[in-house]
Design a protein around this motif. Structure first.
Motif, PDB file in Angstrom:
ATOM      1  N   ASP A 125       9.933 -13.149 -17.700  1.00  0.00           N
ATOM      2  CA  ASP A 125       8.573 -13.027 -17.171  1.00  0.00           C
ATOM      3  C   ASP A 125       7.568 -13.731 -18.083  1.00  0.00           C
ATOM      4  OD1 ASP A 125       9.418 -11.599 -14.987  1.00  0.00           O
ATOM      5  OD2 ASP A 125       8.828  -9.638 -15.778  1.00  0.00           O
ATOM      6  N   LEU A 126       7.765 -13.599 -19.387  1.00  0.00           N
ATOM      7  CA  LEU A 126       6.857 -14.235 -20.338  1.00  0.00           C
ATOM      8  C   LEU A 126       6.921 -15.757 -20.218  1.00  0.00           C
ATOM      9  CD1 LEU A 126       4.860 -13.842 -22.658  1.00  0.00           C
ATOM     10  CD2 LEU A 126       6.805 -13.707 -24.227  1.00  0.00           C
ATOM     11  N   LEU A 127       8.121 -16.298 -20.066  1.00  0.00           N
ATOM     12  CA  LEU A 127       8.257 -17.740 -19.895  1.00  0.00           C
ATOM     13  C   LEU A 127       7.613 -18.193 -18.580  1.00  0.00           C
ATOM     14  CD1 LEU A 127      11.919 -18.338 -21.144  1.00  0.00           C
ATOM     15  CD2 LEU A 127       9.793 -18.378 -22.451  1.00  0.00           C
ATOM     16  N   GLN A 128       7.893 -17.451 -17.510  1.00  0.00           N
ATOM     17  CA  GLN A 128       7.308 -17.803 -16.219  1.00  0.00           C
ATOM     18  C   GLN A 128       5.783 -17.741 -16.270  1.00  0.00           C
ATOM     19  OE1 GLN A 128       8.220 -16.784 -11.606  1.00  0.00           O
ATOM     20  NE2 GLN A 128       7.926 -15.001 -12.911  1.00  0.00           N
ATOM     21  N   ASP A 129       5.239 -16.703 -16.893  1.00  0.00           N
ATOM     22  CA  ASP A 129       3.787 -16.582 -17.006  1.00  0.00           C
ATOM     23  C   ASP A 129       3.194 -17.766 -17.755  1.00  0.00           C
ATOM     24  OD1 ASP A 129       3.798 -14.187 -15.642  1.00  0.00           O
ATOM     25  OD2 ASP A 129       3.659 -12.935 -17.444  1.00  0.00           O
ATOM     26  N   SER A 130       3.896 -18.232 -18.783  1.00  0.00           N
ATOM     27  CA  SER A 130       3.340 -19.331 -19.589  1.00  0.00           C
ATOM     28  C   SER A 130       3.167 -20.594 -18.758  1.00  0.00           C
ATOM     29  CB  SER A 130       4.214 -19.593 -20.819  1.00  0.00           C
ATOM     30  OG  SER A 130       5.463 -20.157 -20.468  1.00  0.00           O
ATOM     31  N   CYS A 131       4.111 -20.896 -17.864  1.00  0.00           N
ATOM     32  CA  CYS A 131       3.955 -22.126 -17.072  1.00  0.00           C
ATOM     33  C   CYS A 131       2.910 -21.948 -15.975  1.00  0.00           C
ATOM     34  CB  CYS A 131       5.291 -22.608 -16.523  1.00  0.00           C
ATOM     35  SG  CYS A 131       6.019 -21.629 -15.218  1.00  0.00           S
ATOM     36  N   ILE A 132       2.754 -20.713 -15.465  1.00  0.00           N
ATOM     37  CA  ILE A 132       1.674 -20.460 -14.511  1.00  0.00           C
ATOM     38  C   ILE A 132       0.321 -20.657 -15.187  1.00  0.00           C
ATOM     39  CG2 ILE A 132       0.541 -18.687 -13.119  1.00  0.00           C
ATOM     40  CD1 ILE A 132       3.089 -19.672 -11.846  1.00  0.00           C
ATOM     41  N   LEU A 158      -4.988 -26.314 -16.404  1.00  0.00           N
ATOM     42  CA  LEU A 158      -5.220 -27.710 -16.035  1.00  0.00           C
ATOM     43  C   LEU A 158      -5.942 -27.856 -14.692  1.00  0.00           C
ATOM     44  CD1 LEU A 158      -1.773 -29.270 -17.043  1.00  0.00           C
ATOM     45  CD2 LEU A 158      -3.955 -29.514 -18.243  1.00  0.00           C
ATOM     46  N   GLY A 159      -6.293 -26.729 -14.078  1.00  0.00           N
ATOM     47  CA  GLY A 159      -6.967 -26.782 -12.785  1.00  0.00           C
ATOM     48  C   GLY A 159      -6.037 -27.058 -11.627  1.00  0.00           C
ATOM     49  N   MET A 160      -4.747 -26.816 -11.832  1.00  0.00           N
ATOM     50  CA  MET A 160      -3.772 -27.055 -10.762  1.00  0.00           C
ATOM     51  C   MET A 160      -2.934 -25.799 -10.523  1.00  0.00           C
ATOM     52  SD  MET A 160      -2.558 -30.987 -11.389  1.00  0.00           S
ATOM     53  CE  MET A 160      -1.885 -30.654 -13.023  1.00  0.00           C
ATOM     54  N   GLY A 161      -3.610 -24.656 -10.562  1.00  0.00           N
ATOM     55  CA  GLY A 161      -2.937 -23.381 -10.404  1.00  0.00           C
ATOM     56  C   GLY A 161      -2.775 -22.972  -8.954  1.00  0.00           C
ATOM     57  N   LEU A 162      -2.719 -21.670  -8.734  1.00  0.00           N
ATOM     58  CA  LEU A 162      -2.379 -21.152  -7.410  1.00  0.00           C
ATOM     59  C   LEU A 162      -3.393 -21.535  -6.338  1.00  0.00           C
ATOM     60  CD1 LEU A 162      -1.127 -17.576  -8.365  1.00  0.00           C
ATOM     61  CD2 LEU A 162       0.219 -19.652  -8.018  1.00  0.00           C
ATOM     62  N   GLY A 211      -4.537 -24.770  -1.612  1.00  0.00           N
ATOM     63  CA  GLY A 211      -5.463 -25.638  -0.880  1.00  0.00           C
ATOM     64  C   GLY A 211      -4.823 -26.907  -0.345  1.00  0.00           C
ATOM     65  N   ILE A 212      -3.757 -27.356  -0.986  1.00  0.00           N
ATOM     66  CA  ILE A 212      -3.068 -28.567  -0.510  1.00  0.00           C
ATOM     67  C   ILE A 212      -1.717 -28.226   0.123  1.00  0.00           C
ATOM     68  CG2 ILE A 212      -4.234 -30.068  -2.168  1.00  0.00           C
ATOM     69  CD1 ILE A 212      -1.645 -30.082  -3.830  1.00  0.00           C
ATOM     70  N   GLN A 213      -1.486 -26.935   0.366  1.00  0.00           N
ATOM     71  CA  GLN A 213      -0.259 -26.433   1.003  1.00  0.00           C
ATOM     72  C   GLN A 213       0.986 -26.862   0.219  1.00  0.00           C
ATOM     73  OE1 GLN A 213      -1.047 -27.976   5.075  1.00  0.00           O
ATOM     74  NE2 GLN A 213      -1.220 -25.822   5.681  1.00  0.00           N
ATOM     75  N   VAL A 215      15.470  -6.277   0.754  1.00  0.00           N
ATOM     76  CA  VAL A 215      14.321  -6.790   0.014  1.00  0.00           C
ATOM     77  C   VAL A 215      13.081  -5.974   0.347  1.00  0.00           C
ATOM     78  CG1 VAL A 215      12.788  -8.760  -0.338  1.00  0.00           C
ATOM     79  CG2 VAL A 215      15.258  -9.123  -0.106  1.00  0.00           C
ATOM     80  N   GLY A 216      12.499  -5.363  -0.676  1.00  0.00           N
ATOM     81  CA  GLY A 216      11.276  -4.590  -0.507  1.00  0.00           C
ATOM     82  C   GLY A 216      10.040  -5.378  -0.909  1.00  0.00           C
ATOM     83  N   ARG A 217       8.891  -4.786  -0.675  1.00  0.00           N
ATOM     84  CA  ARG A 217       7.626  -5.486  -0.951  1.00  0.00           C
ATOM     85  C   ARG A 217       7.431  -5.782  -2.430  1.00  0.00           C
ATOM     86  NH1 ARG A 217       3.548  -1.604   2.180  1.00  0.00           N
ATOM     87  NH2 ARG A 217       5.078  -0.105   1.417  1.00  0.00           N
ATOM     88  N   SER A 218       8.003  -4.967  -3.306  1.00  0.00           N
ATOM     89  CA  SER A 218       7.809  -5.173  -4.741  1.00  0.00           C
ATOM     90  C   SER A 218       8.489  -6.435  -5.252  1.00  0.00           C
ATOM     91  CB  SER A 218       8.336  -3.960  -5.519  1.00  0.00           C
ATOM     92  OG  SER A 218       9.726  -3.798  -5.308  1.00  0.00           O
ATOM     93  N   CYS A 219       9.358  -7.034  -4.447  1.00  0.00           N
ATOM     94  CA  CYS A 219      10.085  -8.248  -4.857  1.00  0.00           C
ATOM     95  C   CYS A 219       9.346  -9.539  -4.482  1.00  0.00           C
ATOM     96  CB  CYS A 219      11.471  -8.283  -4.206  1.00  0.00           C
ATOM     97  SG  CYS A 219      12.591  -6.997  -4.788  1.00  0.00           S
ATOM     98  N   ILE A 220       8.318  -9.433  -3.662  1.00  0.00           N
ATOM     99  CA  ILE A 220       7.689 -10.612  -3.067  1.00  0.00           C
ATOM    100  C   ILE A 220       6.551 -11.134  -3.942  1.00  0.00           C
ATOM    101  CG2 ILE A 220       6.501 -11.497  -1.019  1.00  0.00           C
ATOM    102  CD1 ILE A 220       9.456 -10.698  -0.585  1.00  0.00           C
ATOM    103  N   ASP A 221       6.516 -12.471  -4.127  1.00  0.00           N
ATOM    104  CA  ASP A 221       5.455 -13.077  -4.938  1.00  0.00           C
ATOM    105  C   ASP A 221       4.449 -13.820  -4.061  1.00  0.00           C
ATOM    106  OD1 ASP A 221       6.667 -15.504  -4.268  1.00  0.00           O
ATOM    107  OD2 ASP A 221       7.550 -15.813  -6.250  1.00  0.00           O
ATOM    108  N   THR A 222       3.603 -14.649  -4.661  1.00  0.00           N
ATOM    109  CA  THR A 222       2.530 -15.324  -3.931  1.00  0.00           C
ATOM    110  C   THR A 222       3.037 -16.358  -2.931  1.00  0.00           C
ATOM    111  OG1 THR A 222       2.294 -16.911  -5.751  1.00  0.00           O
ATOM    112  CG2 THR A 222       0.850 -14.983  -5.779  1.00  0.00           C
ATOM    113  N   ASN A 223       4.289 -16.785  -3.062  1.00  0.00           N
ATOM    114  CA  ASN A 223       4.879 -17.709  -2.093  1.00  0.00           C
ATOM    115  C   ASN A 223       5.510 -16.972  -0.913  1.00  0.00           C
ATOM    116  OD1 ASN A 223       4.266 -20.055  -3.634  1.00  0.00           O
ATOM    117  ND2 ASN A 223       6.038 -19.643  -4.938  1.00  0.00           N
TER     118      ASN A 223
END
Length: 237
Positions: free
Chosen positions: A26-33, A39-43, A48-50, A157-165
């Motif tokens: 999780d820490l590694l994943q958070d760092s790349c997010i 850089l202004g290219m986040g979520l 916005g560009i799908q 698969v429950g709701r707690s497993c789902i991310d922003t994608n």
């Protein structure tokens, strides 16, 4: 190179007061997010560009598991882009610069409208500063299955497993697979190959092969197509 400083929290530790494998991932994943957000290219930008970055492959090597309250530094940087794929390294260090863990990863740039890979625009690639690849033992991104994989009880698969994608987050597959590790199995190296996105209410059928120092878990749909294949390898830590 982007750096994210953190401290090992109680919510990230196991019964022995060491950071869990999931906590490290999780820490590694958070760092790349955070890197992309910085850089202004986040979520918001990607939505916005799908488009979205989805993880296709992890290789993580762990030297040790840090303890509760340790201050750690997570570094990440891309080292190549080609067509619709991006390659990114990570390293996790302690306050003295000692290497806790390192990782190699491959990401797919996804068209979220068509649900298919999309070529990475040059203007996006140019916003990231390249660094040389981290010197580490590199493993194949393809994880072959073995004979005599043992089926386990299906999972829903429950709701707690789902991310922003709106898919199962890559880390949740690892947590599912960890449940089949023998008692006392200490993960030294992890490979995860992500093949098909699971979504809310999907049924996941685990198939498992346990060997002396290796556990292989294939998380599949009801017709045998793999969502993710995870390989854990053990060493004395």
């Amino acid at each position: 190179m982007y750096c994210f400083d953190s401290i090992v929290r109680y919510s990230e530790i196991d019964s022995g007061r060491h950071m869990t494998l999931s906590g490290i991932l999780d820490l590694l994943q958070d760092s790349c997010i955070f890197h992309s957000e910085d850089l202004g290219m986040g979520l918001d930008f990607l939505q916005g560009i799908q488009r979205a970055w989805v993880l296709s492959f992890w290789q993580v090597i762990i030297n040790r598991y840090p303890k509760l309250g340790e201050r750690v530094h997570a570094y990440t940087w891309p080292y190549d882009f080609k067509n619709f794929l991006g390659w990114r390294n990570f390293k996790l260090e302690d306050e003295s610069g000692g290497l806790i863990a390192c990782a190699n990863s491959i990401w797919t740039f996804l068209d979220t409208d068509k649900q298919c890979p999309a070529r990475i625009p040059q203007e996006i690639a140019d916003r990231y500063s390249y660094e040389p690849p981290f010197e580490m033992k590199r493993a194949s991104r393809k994880i072959p299955l073995e004979e005599d994989m043992q089926p386990k009880a299906p999972l829903c698969v429950g709701r707690s497993c789902i991310d922003t994608n709106m898919h199962v987050n890559n880390g949740k597959y690892i947590m599912m697979a960890e449940e089949y590790l023998p008692e006392g199995f200490k993960v030294r190296e992890l490979r995860a190959e992500y093949k098909k996105a699971a979504v809310l209410s999907d049924i996941i059928c685990p198939n498992v092969k346990v060997k002396a120092n290796q556990v292989l878990v294939s998380l599949e749909n009801e017709v045998g197509e793999a969502f993710a294949i995870v390989e854990f390898m053990e060493d004395n830590i």
